[in-house]
Write an enzyme that holds these catalytic residues in place. Sequence first.
Site, PDB file in Angstrom:
ATOM      1  CG  HIS A 169       7.717   3.691  -4.942  1.00  9.99           C
ATOM      2  ND1 HIS A 169       6.661   4.020  -4.445  1.00  9.99           N
ATOM      3  CD2 HIS A 169       7.198   2.394  -5.715  1.00  9.99           C
ATOM      4  CE1 HIS A 169       5.608   3.207  -4.531  1.00  9.99           C
ATOM      5  NE2 HIS A 169       5.828   2.022  -4.987  1.00  9.99           N
ATOM      6  CD  GLU A 170       8.566   0.153  -8.286  1.00 12.91           C
ATOM      7  OE1 GLU A 170       8.358  -0.934  -7.961  1.00 12.91           O
ATOM      8  OE2 GLU A 170       7.646   0.799  -8.301  1.00 12.91           O
ATOM      9  CG  HIS A 173       7.297  -1.818  -3.348  1.00 13.63           C
ATOM     10  ND1 HIS A 173       6.320  -1.774  -2.357  1.00 13.63           N
ATOM     11  CD2 HIS A 173       7.104  -1.088  -4.363  1.00 13.63           C
ATOM     12  CE1 HIS A 173       5.598  -1.044  -2.931  1.00 13.63           C
ATOM     13  NE2 HIS A 173       5.595  -0.411  -4.047  1.00 13.63           N
ATOM     14  CE1 TYR A 184       1.689  -3.386  -2.656  1.00 11.64           C
ATOM     15  CE2 TYR A 184       0.573  -4.164  -4.361  1.00 11.64           C
ATOM     16  CZ  TYR A 184       1.211  -3.254  -4.184  1.00 11.64           C
ATOM     17  OH  TYR A 184       1.595  -2.001  -4.825  1.00 11.64           O
ATOM     18  CD  GLU A 193       2.418   1.036  -3.726  1.00  9.16           C
ATOM     19  OE1 GLU A 193       2.721   2.207  -4.028  1.00  9.16           O
ATOM     20  OE2 GLU A 193       2.841   0.037  -4.313  1.00  9.16           O
ATOM     21  CG  ASP A 267      -4.782   0.168  -5.973  1.00  7.12           C
ATOM     22  OD1 ASP A 267      -3.859  -0.492  -6.489  1.00  7.12           O
ATOM     23  OD2 ASP A 267      -4.917   1.405  -5.089  1.00  7.12           O
ATOM     24  CG  HIS A 272      -0.972   1.900  -5.954  1.00  3.95           C
ATOM     25  ND1 HIS A 272      -1.304   0.584  -6.319  1.00  3.95           N
ATOM     26  CD2 HIS A 272       0.355   1.995  -6.376  1.00  3.95           C
ATOM     27  CE1 HIS A 272      -0.322  -0.125  -6.872  1.00  3.95           C
ATOM     28  NE2 HIS A 272       0.677   0.743  -6.630  1.00  3.95           N
TER      29      HIS A 272
HETATM   30 ZN   LIG Z   1       4.493   0.579  -5.232  1.00  6.42          ZN
END
Ligand SMILES: [Zn+2]
Length: 348
Positions: A169-170, A173, A184, A193, A267, A272
Site C-alpha cells: 500500500h505505502e 502511493h 489527496y 487510497e 480525512d 480513507h
Molecule cells: Zn494510504
Amino acid sequence: MVCFILPTHLLIELAEAGNIELRDAIPTLLASAALRAQRATLTEAIQFLGLDAAQLPAPAAEFKAVYDVQGGDERSLPGVMRRKEGDGAFSDPAVNDAFDNADRTYDFYRDVLGRHSVDGNGLKLISSVHFGRGFDNAFWDGTQMVYGDGSGKIFQPGALARDTSVVGHEITHGVVQYTAGLRYHKQSGALNESMADVFGSLVKQHTLGQSADQADWLIGGGILGTQLQGVALRSMKDPGTAHQLDRQPAHMRAYADLPDDGNPRNDNGGVHINSGIPNKAFYLTATRLGGNAWERAGRIWYDALATKLRVNSDFTEAAAATAASAQSLFGADAAGVVRASWNDVGVS
Ligand SMILES: [Zn+2]
C-alpha cells in the site's frame, strides 16, 4: 502528501471512545501535522511543476535499502543504514521485514506490470523502521517508506513492516505520485487510497500465489492491537466491517460527503472512508473475472492509473477509464464486467 496507513480520524475516534489515551495519541498527531507541512512541496514539485522522472538522478544499481531511524522523528530520516541490496539478513527482524516486503512489491511491479520501481525508472526504494516510540502508523512521505513499531494498542508490535499489504500500500502511493498523481482530496484522494489498497492486496496475493477467490481482500489483516477490535484495517470485500470504527461505505448511497477543511476528523474529504466504494468495485471485477486478480483486473486498473487517470479524476472517470482499459487489453466481455462492477457500487 504524506499517506498514513492509519487514518488520523480513527486515531481521534479511538481516543474519544476511551480505547487509547488522548495524551498517547498526541505525538502521532503532531508528527502527522509536521510531516504534512514539511513534505508537501516535494510531491507538488514532482507532480505540478511537471518534473520528468527521466530527468531525475540516474537509477541506483542497488534498488533497496533499509535504515533504522532509532526512535527519531522526521528530522532524523532516513537514519542509519542497516541493509542494502545484496546484503544478507540483518539481526533486526524489522529491518528484514521491511526489506523483504519492499522486494516483494518491487518484484510484483516489475514481473506483473513491467514497471521498474515507483517512478518507472529504477528509483531506489528507501525504507526506515523504528520511527518514533510505539508509533502506530506507516507512511510514504513523498520520497520513502516509514514504519513505526506499533504500540500494541492499535497495531501489534512489529506488524506494520511485516504486513505485505501495508508495505505494498505505502509503496503504491509512490507509484500513484509518479503516474496519475491523484490529488489527496475527496474522490480523487479516495481513488489514490483505493489504488494503494488494490495493489497492496495484489502484492500480497501474488506473493502467496492466491487466486481472487482464495484471497482475504484485507488490508492489514491480523495485525490490529488490543484497542482496534476487528480483523483488519480495511476490507475490500466487505467495506465497513473490518473493525469497530470502520465506516467505509460499499456503495454510493452511503457516500460520506465530508469537507476537506484541514480537520483531521474529515480525512481530507473522506479519502480513507469513501475508498471503500472503488475498493469494492475492484473486488467485484477481480472475482467476476476469476483466476489470479493481478493477471486481468490488476492490469486493467494499472493501465487506467498509468495512462488515463489524472490529478482530479473522480469515481465516474475511474469507471470509464477502467472500462476503456479493459476493452483495449481484454475485449468487450471484460469491459462489461468492469462496468457492471462499478454499477453495482452505484457508480456509472
Ligand atoms: Zn494510504
